[in-house]
Design a protein around this motif. Structure first.
Motif, short mmCIF file in Angstrom:
data_model
loop_
_atom_site.label_atom_id
_atom_site.label_comp_id
_atom_site.label_asym_id
_atom_site.label_seq_id
_atom_site.Cartn_x
_atom_site.Cartn_y
_atom_site.Cartn_z
N GLY A 146 0.78 -1.23 0.00
CA GLY A 146 0.00 0.00 0.00
C GLY A 146 0.81 1.28 0.00
O GLY A 146 0.27 2.36 0.18
N ASP A 147 2.13 1.19 -0.20
CA ASP A 147 2.98 2.38 -0.24
C ASP A 147 3.18 2.76 -1.70
O ASP A 147 3.85 2.05 -2.45
CB ASP A 147 4.32 2.10 0.43
N ASN A 148 2.58 3.88 -2.13
CA ASN A 148 2.61 4.27 -3.54
C ASN A 148 3.67 5.32 -3.86
O ASN A 148 3.60 5.98 -4.89
CB ASN A 148 1.24 4.81 -3.95
N THR A 149 4.64 5.49 -2.99
CA THR A 149 5.61 6.57 -3.19
C THR A 149 6.81 6.10 -3.99
O THR A 149 7.51 5.18 -3.61
CB THR A 149 6.11 7.12 -1.84
N LEU A 150 7.05 6.77 -5.12
CA LEU A 150 8.23 6.52 -5.93
C LEU A 150 9.09 7.77 -5.91
O LEU A 150 8.92 8.65 -5.09
CB LEU A 150 7.83 6.23 -7.39
N ILE A 151 10.03 7.82 -6.87
CA ILE A 151 10.84 9.03 -6.98
C ILE A 151 9.96 10.20 -7.42
O ILE A 151 10.24 11.35 -7.18
CB ILE A 151 12.02 8.81 -7.95
N SER A 152 8.86 9.89 -8.08
CA SER A 152 7.78 10.86 -8.24
C SER A 152 6.62 10.27 -7.47
O SER A 152 6.69 9.15 -6.98
CB SER A 152 7.40 11.02 -9.72
N LYS A 153 5.52 10.99 -7.35
CA LYS A 153 4.40 10.48 -6.56
C LYS A 153 3.53 9.58 -7.42
O LYS A 153 2.32 9.52 -7.28
CB LYS A 153 3.60 11.65 -6.01
N TYR A 154 4.15 8.86 -8.33
CA TYR A 154 3.42 7.94 -9.19
C TYR A 154 2.85 6.80 -8.36
O TYR A 154 3.53 6.21 -7.54
CB TYR A 154 4.36 7.39 -10.26
N ALA A 155 1.59 6.51 -8.58
CA ALA A 155 0.95 5.43 -7.83
C ALA A 155 0.54 4.31 -8.77
O ALA A 155 -0.29 4.49 -9.65
CB ALA A 155 -0.28 5.97 -7.11
N MET A 156 1.16 3.15 -8.64
CA MET A 156 0.72 1.97 -9.37
C MET A 156 -0.56 1.45 -8.71
O MET A 156 -0.60 1.26 -7.50
CB MET A 156 1.78 0.87 -9.33
N PRO A 157 -1.62 1.26 -9.48
CA PRO A 157 -2.83 0.71 -8.87
C PRO A 157 -2.54 -0.62 -8.19
O PRO A 157 -1.77 -1.44 -8.68
CB PRO A 157 -3.77 0.52 -10.08
N GLN A 158 -3.18 -0.83 -7.05
CA GLN A 158 -2.97 -2.07 -6.31
C GLN A 158 -3.34 -3.28 -7.15
O GLN A 158 -2.76 -4.35 -7.01
CB GLN A 158 -3.80 -2.06 -5.03
N GLU A 159 -4.33 -3.09 -8.06
CA GLU A 159 -4.74 -4.21 -8.91
C GLU A 159 -3.58 -4.73 -9.75
O GLU A 159 -3.45 -5.94 -9.97
CB GLU A 159 -5.90 -3.79 -9.82
N PHE A 160 -2.73 -3.82 -10.24
CA PHE A 160 -1.59 -4.24 -11.06
C PHE A 160 -0.57 -5.00 -10.23
O PHE A 160 -0.05 -6.04 -10.64
CB PHE A 160 -0.93 -3.03 -11.71
N ALA A 161 -0.28 -4.46 -9.04
CA ALA A 161 0.69 -5.13 -8.17
C ALA A 161 0.20 -6.51 -7.78
O ALA A 161 0.96 -7.48 -7.76
CB ALA A 161 0.96 -4.28 -6.94
#
Length: 333
Positions: A146-161
Motif C-alpha cells: 500500500g505504499d505508492n511513493t516513488l521518486i515521483s508520486k506515481y501510484a501503481m494501482p494495487q490491482e496491477f501489483a
C-alpha cells in the motif's frame, strides 16, 4: 496520505530567500504562511520546525513515527532525509538555481535518478527517471503493502501489483543488474499541473503455470512458440509496460505546499492552487518475449478518481481538507 504538522519553533537567525520569479518559486519552498502542524485523522501528527523562513524538520508521530530533515545549498533544498522504519534520502542538484536532477537512496543505497526536463518558459515539464533493477523489486513489494511513493508520486494501482504478484513475477538475473527507464511529463495550465503522464517498462519473469488460461487464448502458432520455449525453460520472460495518466482540477486558493520538495516532484508541490479532483487512468500491458518477438499476453486498465473539499482561513489557505480522511492544518501566527 496527508499528515498533520505542528510546531512553530524558530531560531533567531533568519536566512533571506530570494524570489526570482513565479517559475523559480515552483521549486523553492518559501511560503507566505508557514505550516505549524498537520493532523491526519485523529492519530497522525506532523510538527513542522522552522529556522526563520527555512523549514528544517518535520517530526512525525502516530501510526508513522520518525523525522524528515532538510538541508540546503544557498536557498534551495539540497537533501531531504526521511527516517521511519527505513531511511529515504532525496538529493537535489541545481544549476543556476534551477533544479537539474535528484536521486533517491534507500538505507544508503542509490535506487534511482531523475533528470529534470523544462519547457520553453523554463518551467519543469517532467523528468527522465532511471531505476535500478533492485528498486523495481522493492517498488513491487511497496505497492503490495500500500505504499505508492516513488521518486515521483506515481501510484501503481494495487490491482496491477496484485496481478503481477499472482503471476509470481520476478526480475531475471540480467534485468536485476540493469537500469529501467520511465518518462514523466507535466502539462501546465494557469500555474498548475493540469495533467501528468508516466510511461515505462520493465522486464520480468513469470510462472507459466499461473497464466495457463491466458496462454490458451493465443493463436495456435504463438502457443506453439511459447511452449517450445518452455520445454527448456521454467520461467516465461515478459515485458511489462505501464502508462499512467492523471488529470487534475484546482481551486483558486493558496496551496501551502507550493514548492515543497519533501516527496520529489509532484503535482501537489508544483502547483500554486489546491487539487479539487484527481482522475487517474492506468494501463498495464504484458508481452511475452521469445527471441526478438513480443507476443501480447494481456492488457489491463484501471481508473481511479479522488475528490477533495476544503475549508479556508481568512488568508485563503486550507485549514480542513476532506478526501482520503480528514486533514487539519494549523499555521504559524
Amino acid at each position: 496520505m496527508l499528515m498533520s504538522l505542528v510546531s512553530c519553533r524558530e531560531d533567531s537567525y533568519v536566512i533571506p530567500l530570494t524570489k526570482d520569479n513565479d517559475v523559480m518559486n515552483d521549486e523553492m519552498y518559501s511560503p507566505e504562511v508557514k505550516i505549524d502542524q498537520v493532523k491526519n485523522g485523529t492519530v497522525d501528527v506532523a510538527q513542522w520546525v522552522w529556522n526563520g523562513d527555512r523549514l528544517t524538520d518535520i517530526r512525525l508521530s502516530g501510526n508513522t513515527e520518525g523525522t524528515v530533515k532538510f538541508s540546503y545549498a544557498g536557498d534551495r533544498v539540497k537533501e531531504v532525509v526521511t527516517t521511519t522504519d527505513e531511511q529515504r534520502r532525496l538529493v537535489y542538484t541545481y544549476s543556476n538555481n534551477m533544479l537539474k536532477r535528484y536521486s533517491i537512496f534507500i538505507d544508503g543505497d542509490q535506487k534511482g535518478t531523475a533528470l529534470v526536463t523544462r519547457n520553453s518558459e523554463d518551467r519543469i515539464s517532467g523528468a527522465n527517471i532511471t531505476f535500478s533493477g533492485q528498486y523495481v523489486i522493492d517498488m513491487m513489494q511497496r505497492f503490495r503493502n500500500g505504499d505508492n511513493t516513488l521518486i515521483s508520486k506515481y501510484a501503481m494501482p494495487q490491482e496491477f501489483a496484485t496481478l503481477l504478484d499472482g503471476m509470481g513475477a520476478t526480475l531475471d538475473e540480467t534485468a536485476s543488474k540493469e537500469t529501467h527507464n520511465f518518462k514523466l511529463v507535466f502539462n501546465w495550465y494557469k500555474g498548475n499541473v493540469a495533467s501528468e503522464v508516466l510511461n515505462g517498462s520493465v522486464r520480468l519473469e513469470i510462472d507459466p503455470q499461473r497464466v495457463v488460461e491466458d496462454l490458451s487464448v493465443l493463436s495456435a502458432e504463438m502457443r506453439m512458440m511459447v511452449y517450445a520455449y518452455l520445454s527448456s525453460h521454467n520461467q516465461l520472460p515478459v515485458k511489462v509496460s505501464f502508462t499512467d495518466i492523471a488529470t487534475y482540477t484546482y481551486d483558486e486558493m493558496h496551496n501551502p505546499y507550493h514548492g515543497y520538495l519533501g516527496d520529489g516532484l509532484t503535482a501537489k508541490c508544483l502547483s500554486k492552487n489546491n487539487i479539487l479532483t484527481a482522475t487517474t487512468k492506468a494501463n498495464m500491458r504484458i508481452d511475452i518475449l521469445i527471441g526478438s518477438l513480443e507476443i501480447p499476453l494481456m492488457n489491463r486498465n484501471v481508473n481511479q478518481e479522488s475528490a477533495y473539499t476544503y475549508l479556508y482561513n481568512d488568508g485563503g489557505f486550507p485549514v480542513h481538507i476532506a478526501g482520503d480522511g480528514l486533514t487539519v492544518i494549523d499555521y504559524c501566527e
